[in-house]
Design a protein around this motif. Structure first.
Motif, PDB file in Angstrom:
ATOM      1  N   SER A   8     -34.968 -12.089  13.856  1.00 45.92           N
ATOM      2  CA  SER A   8     -35.665 -12.056  12.569  1.00 45.92           C
ATOM      3  C   SER A   8     -34.694 -12.477  11.473  1.00 45.92           C
ATOM      4  N   GLU A   9     -35.236 -12.621  10.274  1.00 40.34           N
ATOM      5  CA  GLU A   9     -34.403 -12.961   9.123  1.00 40.34           C
ATOM      6  C   GLU A   9     -33.416 -11.838   8.790  1.00 40.34           C
ATOM      7  N   LYS A  10     -33.645 -10.632   9.303  1.00 41.28           N
ATOM      8  CA  LYS A  10     -32.759  -9.488   9.068  1.00 41.28           C
ATOM      9  C   LYS A  10     -31.751  -9.291  10.207  1.00 41.28           C
ATOM     10  N   LEU A  11     -31.592 -10.312  11.063  1.00 40.83           N
ATOM     11  CA  LEU A  11     -30.699 -10.258  12.229  1.00 40.83           C
ATOM     12  C   LEU A  11     -31.068  -9.118  13.180  1.00 40.83           C
ATOM     13  N   GLU A  12     -32.361  -8.954  13.360  1.00 42.66           N
ATOM     14  CA  GLU A  12     -32.873  -8.036  14.371  1.00 42.66           C
ATOM     15  C   GLU A  12     -33.415  -8.894  15.510  1.00 42.66           C
ATOM     16  N   VAL A  13     -33.417  -8.339  16.705  1.00 36.85           N
ATOM     17  CA  VAL A  13     -33.912  -9.049  17.875  1.00 36.85           C
ATOM     18  C   VAL A  13     -35.134  -8.306  18.408  1.00 36.85           C
ATOM     19  N   LEU A  14     -36.159  -9.067  18.759  1.00 40.15           N
ATOM     20  CA  LEU A  14     -37.392  -8.488  19.280  1.00 40.15           C
ATOM     21  C   LEU A  14     -37.232  -8.203  20.773  1.00 40.15           C
ATOM     22  N   PHE A  88     -32.710 -18.765  22.740  1.00 43.90           N
ATOM     23  CA  PHE A  88     -32.547 -18.076  21.465  1.00 43.90           C
ATOM     24  C   PHE A  88     -33.405 -18.803  20.447  1.00 43.90           C
ATOM     25  N   GLY A  89     -34.042 -18.043  19.567  1.00 44.99           N
ATOM     26  CA  GLY A  89     -34.859 -18.637  18.528  1.00 44.99           C
ATOM     27  C   GLY A  89     -35.031 -17.677  17.370  1.00 44.99           C
ATOM     28  N   ASN A  90     -35.784 -18.125  16.386  1.00 45.25           N
ATOM     29  CA  ASN A  90     -36.008 -17.343  15.174  1.00 45.25           C
ATOM     30  C   ASN A  90     -37.496 -17.171  14.930  1.00 45.25           C
ATOM     31  N   VAL A  91     -37.867 -15.962  14.494  1.00 44.35           N
ATOM     32  CA  VAL A  91     -39.239 -15.672  14.093  1.00 44.35           C
ATOM     33  C   VAL A  91     -39.185 -14.811  12.840  1.00 44.35           C
ATOM     34  N   SER A  92     -40.207 -14.886  12.064  1.00 45.34           N
ATOM     35  CA  SER A  92     -40.282 -14.066  10.856  1.00 45.34           C
ATOM     36  C   SER A  92     -40.970 -12.744  11.175  1.00 45.34           C
ATOM     37  N   THR A 106     -40.408  -3.785  19.940  1.00 44.90           N
ATOM     38  CA  THR A 106     -39.537  -3.112  18.991  1.00 44.90           C
ATOM     39  C   THR A 106     -38.434  -4.058  18.530  1.00 44.90           C
ATOM     40  N   TRP A 107     -38.061  -3.928  17.274  1.00 46.83           N
ATOM     41  CA  TRP A 107     -36.957  -4.702  16.714  1.00 46.83           C
ATOM     42  C   TRP A 107     -35.681  -3.875  16.802  1.00 46.83           C
ATOM     43  N   VAL A 108     -34.600  -4.512  17.244  1.00 43.57           N
ATOM     44  CA  VAL A 108     -33.307  -3.836  17.362  1.00 43.57           C
ATOM     45  C   VAL A 108     -32.280  -4.651  16.587  1.00 43.57           C
ATOM     46  N   GLY A 109     -31.498  -3.969  15.773  1.00 45.75           N
ATOM     47  CA  GLY A 109     -30.436  -4.639  15.040  1.00 45.75           C
ATOM     48  C   GLY A 109     -29.482  -5.339  15.986  1.00 45.75           C
ATOM     49  N   TYR A 110     -29.143  -6.559  15.666  1.00 46.25           N
ATOM     50  CA  TYR A 110     -28.281  -7.397  16.508  1.00 46.25           C
ATOM     51  C   TYR A 110     -27.004  -6.673  16.928  1.00 46.25           C
ATOM     52  N   ASN A 111     -26.377  -5.949  16.027  1.00 44.31           N
ATOM     53  CA  ASN A 111     -25.124  -5.263  16.341  1.00 44.31           C
ATOM     54  C   ASN A 111     -25.339  -3.942  17.069  1.00 44.31           C
TER      55      ASN A 111
END
Length: 163
Positions: A8-14, A88-92, A106-111
């Protein structure tokens, strides 16, 4: 298998949270994706897009920069060779997601990924991406193995030797 790390734009991964009753990775967070069908055997991107739509409802036009980044090999019980194509890709996050019967999204913060209930393969891919992958567009091939009893991946750069 063909899976996707969708940022996501917030560097979260689905991720897909697998159900506790599942036989494969029960209760684990797994990247979006799944098995490659027979008619997709030479088209892992096609399989990945199908799986993304099945598990999230996201159609191709809502995914940006979906690119093959990793190919991981593993041998299971010295009989079955498993091959995983990792995109790897990007979604809003403004996109509407549809739940599937395979689990919850669920979205998980990249770090934070490495501290979650994820597979050793996911941890190795994320660690490599943090160290090297995020600074390049290269594709890497990895071989999953045991190092002193701990799972690890030995990485190599996938290149066209004729260029």
């Amino acid at each position: 298998m063909a899976v996707a790390f969708l940022f996501s734009e917030k560097l979260e991964v689905l991720f897909l949270q697998k159900k506790q009753k599942d036989t494969f990775f029960a209760g684990f967070l797994v990247p979006i994706g799944g098995h490659i069908e027979g008619n997709e055997i030479n088209e892992p991107l096609k399989a990945c897009l199908r799986e993304i739509e099945e598990e999230t409802g996201l159609k191709r036009e809502f995914i940006e920069n979906l690119r093959l980044r990793y190919i991981v090999h593993r041998i299971k019980e010295n009989q079955e060779i498993r091959l995983q194509y990792v995109f790897f890709g990007n979604v809003s996050r403004i996109n509407t997601l549809s739940e599937s019967d395979e689990g919850s999204l669920t979205w998980v913060g990249y770090n934070e990924i490495s501290s979650q209930n994820v597979s050793a393969t996911t941890i190795e891919i994320v660690n490599h991406y943090k160290e090297i992958g995020k600074t390049t567009e290269n594709v890497y091939v990895g071989s999953m193995r045991s190092l002193k009893g701990n799972p690890t991946i030995t990485w190599g750069l996938l290149e066209d030797w004729e260029m």
